[in-house]
Structures are given as C-alpha cells and as structure tokens.
Scaffold this active site. Structure first.
Site, PDB file in Angstrom:
ATOM      1  CG  LEU A 197       2.956  60.820 159.625  1.00 15.91           C
ATOM      2  CD1 LEU A 197       2.602  61.390 160.971  1.00 15.91           C
ATOM      3  CD2 LEU A 197       4.288  61.358 159.153  1.00 15.91           C
ATOM      4  CG  LEU A 252     -10.084  44.211 163.920  1.00 16.39           C
ATOM      5  CD1 LEU A 252     -10.122  42.741 163.540  1.00 16.39           C
ATOM      6  CD2 LEU A 252     -11.473  44.815 163.746  1.00 16.39           C
ATOM      7  CB  CYS A 305      -6.271  62.234 162.278  1.00 13.07           C
ATOM      8  SG  CYS A 305      -4.634  62.948 162.404  1.00 13.07           S
TER       9      CYS A 305
HETATM   10  C1  UGA Z   1      -4.416  58.323 162.160  1.00  8.33           C
HETATM   11  C2  UGA Z   1      -4.149  57.280 161.056  1.00  8.33           C
HETATM   12  O1  UGA Z   1      -3.910  56.011 161.639  1.00  8.33           O
HETATM   13  C3  UGA Z   1      -2.933  57.683 160.215  1.00  8.33           C
HETATM   14  O2  UGA Z   1      -2.754  56.771 159.145  1.00  8.33           O
HETATM   15  C4  UGA Z   1      -3.168  59.081 159.655  1.00  8.33           C
HETATM   16  O3  UGA Z   1      -2.048  59.532 158.907  1.00  8.33           O
HETATM   17  C5  UGA Z   1      -3.439  60.059 160.783  1.00  8.33           C
HETATM   18  O4  UGA Z   1      -4.587  59.599 161.542  1.00  8.33           O
HETATM   19  C6  UGA Z   1      -3.709  61.401 160.187  1.00  8.33           C
HETATM   20  O5  UGA Z   1      -4.682  61.541 159.448  1.00  8.33           O
HETATM   21  O6  UGA Z   1      -2.868  62.303 160.330  1.00  8.33           O
HETATM   22  P1  UGA Z   1      -3.369  58.857 164.593  1.00  8.33           P
HETATM   23  O7  UGA Z   1      -4.586  59.702 164.782  1.00  8.33           O
HETATM   24  O8  UGA Z   1      -2.028  59.435 164.876  1.00  8.33           O
HETATM   25  O9  UGA Z   1      -3.300  58.334 163.047  1.00  8.33           O
HETATM   26  O10 UGA Z   1      -3.496  57.572 165.523  1.00  8.33           O
HETATM   27  P2  UGA Z   1      -4.065  56.083 165.362  1.00  8.33           P
HETATM   28  O11 UGA Z   1      -3.000  55.154 165.778  1.00  8.33           O
HETATM   29  O12 UGA Z   1      -4.680  55.863 164.061  1.00  8.33           O
HETATM   30  O13 UGA Z   1      -5.196  56.073 166.493  1.00  8.33           O
HETATM   31  C7  UGA Z   1      -6.373  56.861 166.388  1.00  8.33           C
HETATM   32  C8  UGA Z   1      -7.305  56.545 167.527  1.00  8.33           C
HETATM   33  O14 UGA Z   1      -7.887  55.255 167.367  1.00  8.33           O
HETATM   34  C9  UGA Z   1      -6.648  56.524 168.912  1.00  8.33           C
HETATM   35  O15 UGA Z   1      -7.506  57.160 169.836  1.00  8.33           O
HETATM   36  C10 UGA Z   1      -6.511  55.051 169.237  1.00  8.33           C
HETATM   37  O16 UGA Z   1      -6.503  54.791 170.608  1.00  8.33           O
HETATM   38  C11 UGA Z   1      -7.752  54.496 168.559  1.00  8.33           C
HETATM   39  N1  UGA Z   1      -7.654  53.067 168.199  1.00  8.33           N
HETATM   40  C12 UGA Z   1      -6.758  52.656 167.272  1.00  8.33           C
HETATM   41  C13 UGA Z   1      -8.519  52.151 168.785  1.00  8.33           C
HETATM   42  O17 UGA Z   1      -9.372  52.511 169.626  1.00  8.33           O
HETATM   43  N2  UGA Z   1      -8.452  50.829 168.431  1.00  8.33           N
HETATM   44  C14 UGA Z   1      -7.561  50.392 167.517  1.00  8.33           C
HETATM   45  O18 UGA Z   1      -7.555  49.180 167.239  1.00  8.33           O
HETATM   46  C15 UGA Z   1      -6.693  51.320 166.926  1.00  8.33           C
END
Ligand code: UGA
Length: 432
Positions: free
Chosen positions: A153, A250, A260
C-alpha cells in the site's frame, strides 16, 4: 478470524483497520503506551484519508481493540502480524531489532498453534531468522508457522490500495499456513501469489526498487528534455502507452522520498552486497534521485541570481500529497538547502505543518497558500497537493514581489502560466 497486529504504525494501523472491514476481530499492539492511549480514544498519530473514520467506527462496534500487551494479543489471536518499523541502522542495512524483540516475546507467550506473519519490509532471509528466534524462545512444544506477507500500500491511498490490491503475496512453508492466509484474504477477491518465504521477501524489495528505478529513469530523461528542449510530459505519455512500460510512476519531479523507497533501496543494496552481489544499478538510481533536488536548487539560483536575503514561499512540505508524512521529504531538503544559502522561507502545507515544525527552524508557517507567497521573490511548489492546482493566480501574481514560480512537481501548464504573466520554471519542460 481473531487477528493481532504488533506495531501500530502506518502499515499496522491500515492493515488492522482493513482486516476488521473484512469481518475479522483485530487487536493492534504497540509498545508506545501514549500512542495506545490516544488510539483507544480514536486519536491517530498519522493522517491517512479515511483511516480515522474507519478506526473510530470499529472501536465503537467493538471489533477493533488497542493494547500494549503482546501476551494478551498472542492469547486472543490465531494470526499474529509483525508490522513494526525496520529503520535504517545508519549503515544502510535494515535495523531488525524491533522485529527480533517482538518475535521473541511472541515465542515466550505461545501456548498453542499460531501463524506468525512478517508484514514489515524486511531483507530476504529474515523469515529464516524469525523461525530460529521463535524456536529458541518458545517454552515447551508448540506448533507455529512463519509467513511472509509483504504490504504494497501507498501512503495517501492506503485503504483503497489494501482493499483493491493488484496482488497478494504469501510466502509459506506449509499447506496449513497457506490455507489460513488464503482464507483470510478471500473476501478481497484479488490474485494471490503463493511462493516460498524468501521469494516473498524479495518480491517486496524488488518491487520498491523497481518503482524507484522507474522514477529515477524518468527524472534522468527529464534532464535530457531540459537540455534538448523536449517535453517530459509528452515523452512519458508516449512511453507509458506501451503496455510493457505502463504509465504509472513516470512522473518526473523532485525525486522520490518517504519512509519506504530511500530506506528500502539502501537495505536492498546492503543485503545484496552481503549475499555477494554489488547492486550498482541501484546505487545509480540513488544518485540520480539525490541530484534531482540539487538540480532544482540550481534552477532557482539561475532565476534569482542571489539567494541570500530572498524570500521564498514554499507550498507543500510532505514527501507527496495526501499525507502528513515528512520523512525523506524533498521539500524539507530544499528548504534546508535554501536556508543555508541565506534565504528566508515562508511555507504552507494542508496537513504536514505540525510535523515539519519539529524538524525545521526559522520558517514562517502560514495559514494558507496566499499568506505563504505574499511578499516573496519566488513561489516554489514542492508537493503536488490538489489544493495547489486550484489557486487564484491573479491574486498570487499580485501578492508575489516578482512573478516567479519554480514548480518541482510539474503541476501547471507552462503556456497558461506564461499567459498569466509568470516566469515559470518546471522540470524537463520548456519554461515560460
Ligand atoms: C511506496 C510503494 O509505492 C508502495 O507500494 C509500498 O507499499 C510502500 O512504498 C512501502 O514500501 O511501504 P509510498 O512511499 O507510500 O509507497 O509512496 P509512493 O506513492 O510510492 O511515492 C514514493 C515517492 O515517489 C514520493 O516521493 C513520490 O512523490 C515519488 N514519485 C512517485 C515520483 O516522483 N514520481 C512518480 O511517478 C511516482
């Protein structure tokens, strides 16, 4: 079923609340007595859309309980989830002290068969250590099974992610354990992947590392777009339509943060190294991520020339929208870097200001976005909250000392911003 969740952090609380929603009775445990006292009253340590209502409702219905006693939880539950934190030990390796402590305490209190489920993100081979630990501390001859059931999640959409997962991964060593876990998740009607414990552990680390790689990849491409005059939005849409690549993750921006990806990448590199494989690809993913933030600072410098004594209004403090979590938040890193260069910072975030106040000093926290930009030389978008997409830009332009917007999340249309009279700088796109 009767279920115990040990560790009432992000994953623990969401898992507990959602398992109640699926018809189970859940007891959530934490060793932080203050947290448990607050949770019993329905006061949550985190902001997650929908979670407070769900917890309050099920506290009332007496289907969800909070306790500080592992003993009580083990006695009452057939399945015991371990969902405690696995922070960075300081060297990149995951600190499994919490997991080990909980496992030994569960063992001491085992009186009859229980399923012990590793929910925390842990390095491959942790399951084997858990089994050894429980066997060592157990009193007498009691059967148990270890299961690896990683969680996928995301913060901000945690409940919906839990209730509608792409897949459920269950790493088991026995049919008995598999049957119980499959029965538990049956109401979700999602694809179930049954593997051995080590594979399940690796699926989690490899998934997070792959997603982080996707983000660093697109951020690297955004740098080329900047130089070549291409548009990263167009490039990622064009790439993402290929089903083998996919559109999600992306979005170029300030790089990934949160509790995480940064931690899990380090832990994965560390365990891979221990096992004898130098994961150089992931080292590079980290470097690209780090450089993305300094790249934005360089863009701000390019626009402002001198940073010292400039007023910068920052919108967004959490590591992404829809959460109050500021762990490894690019916004916090940017603010600290700009302060080092002598800038004055005003900031606003819909949810994360209380947490940001603890780690930031000399920042003027504002009641709304307009107060944060008033009198500033630059507006910096650091988190892509929906609220920021709907601002009154005529008003913003009047409030700013100079009409400069640096957008680290690419949430506005450069052409529109240009027409409104702003100097607009974003990532991997032509400015205005
Ligand atoms: C992430 C994973 O997506 C989950 O599947 C996982 O369960 C979780 O880690 C975990 O290990 O507990 P999370 O850290 O809550 O979830 O948030 P994300 O939505 O994945 O975003 C992570 C980071 O990547 C954020 O800083 C977001 O801004 C960045 N991001 C995300 C981007 O820069 N570009 C994108 O296209 C997507």
């Amino acid at each position: 079923m009767n279920i115990a969740i040990i560790g009432s952090g992000y994953v623990g609380l969401v898992t507990g609340a959602c398992l109640v929603k699926l018809g189970n009775k859940v007891i959530c445990v934490d060793n932080d007595a203050k947290k448990i006292t607050a949770l019993k009253k329905g006061i949550l340590p985190i902001y997650e859309p929908g979670l407070e209502e769900l917890i309050k409702d099920n506290l009332k219905r007496k289907r969800l309980y909070f306790s500080s006693s592992i003993k009580e939880a083990v006695k009452a539950s057939e399945i015991i989830f371990i969902a405690v934190g696995t922070p960075d030990s300081g060297s990149g390796e995951a600190d499994l002290t919490g997991v080990e402590k909980v496992a030994s305490e569960i063992a001491v209190n085992l009186k009859e068969y229980r399923l012990i489920v590793e929910k925390s993100t842990v390095p491959v081979e942790t399951g084997a250590w858990l089994k050894k630990t429980v066997t060592t501390y157990i009193k007498g001859k009691v059967d148990f099974d270890i299961v690896s059931n990683p969680e996928f999640l995301r913060e901000g959409s945690a409940i919906s992610d839990f209730m509608h997962p792409d897949r459920i991964v269950i790493g088991v060593e026995s049919k008995r354990a598999k049957d119980i876990m499959v029965k538990l998740y049956k109401p979700l009607n999602a694809p179930v992947v049954v593997t051995n414990i080590k594979s399940a552990e690796l699926i989690k680390h490899a998934s997070n590392a792959f997603l982080a790689t996707k983000i660093s990849f697109i951020n690297a491409v955004s740098r080329i777009c900047d130089i070549a005059g291409a548009d990263i939005g167009e490039v990622s849409s064009g790439m993402g339509l290929d089903k083998r690549i996919g559109r999600s993750f992306l979005e170029a921006g300030l790089g990934y943060g949160g509790s995480c990806f940064p931690k899990d990448l380090d832990a994965f590199i560390s365990i891979a190294g221990k096992l004898g494989y130098g994961f150089r690809l992931l080292e590079e993913v980290k470097k690209v991520n780090e450089s993305q933030m300094s790249f934005l600072i360089a863009k701000i410098k390019d626009a402002l020339w001198i940073i010292k004594d400039k007023n910068i209004g920052v919108l967004g403090l959490s590591f992404k929208s829809d959460t109050d979590d500021i762990r490894h938040s690019p916004a916090i890193y940017l603010i600290k870097s700009l302060q080092k260069e002598g800038a004055f910072i005003k900031a606003y975030d819909p949810r994360a200001m209380e947490k940001a106040k603890v780690v930031l000093s000399d920042v003027k926290f504002c009641r709304n976005p307009y107060a944060a930009v008033s009198g500033c030389d630059c507006l910096l978008i650091a988190t892509g909250w929906d609220e920021f997409k709907k601002l009154d830009f005529v008003k913003i332009k009047k409030l700013l000392k100079r009409p400069l917007i640096v957008d680290g999340r690419n949430i506005y249309d450069p052409e529109k911003m240009g027409k409104l009279g702003f100097s607009y700088i974003s990532i991997g796109r032509k400015g205005a």
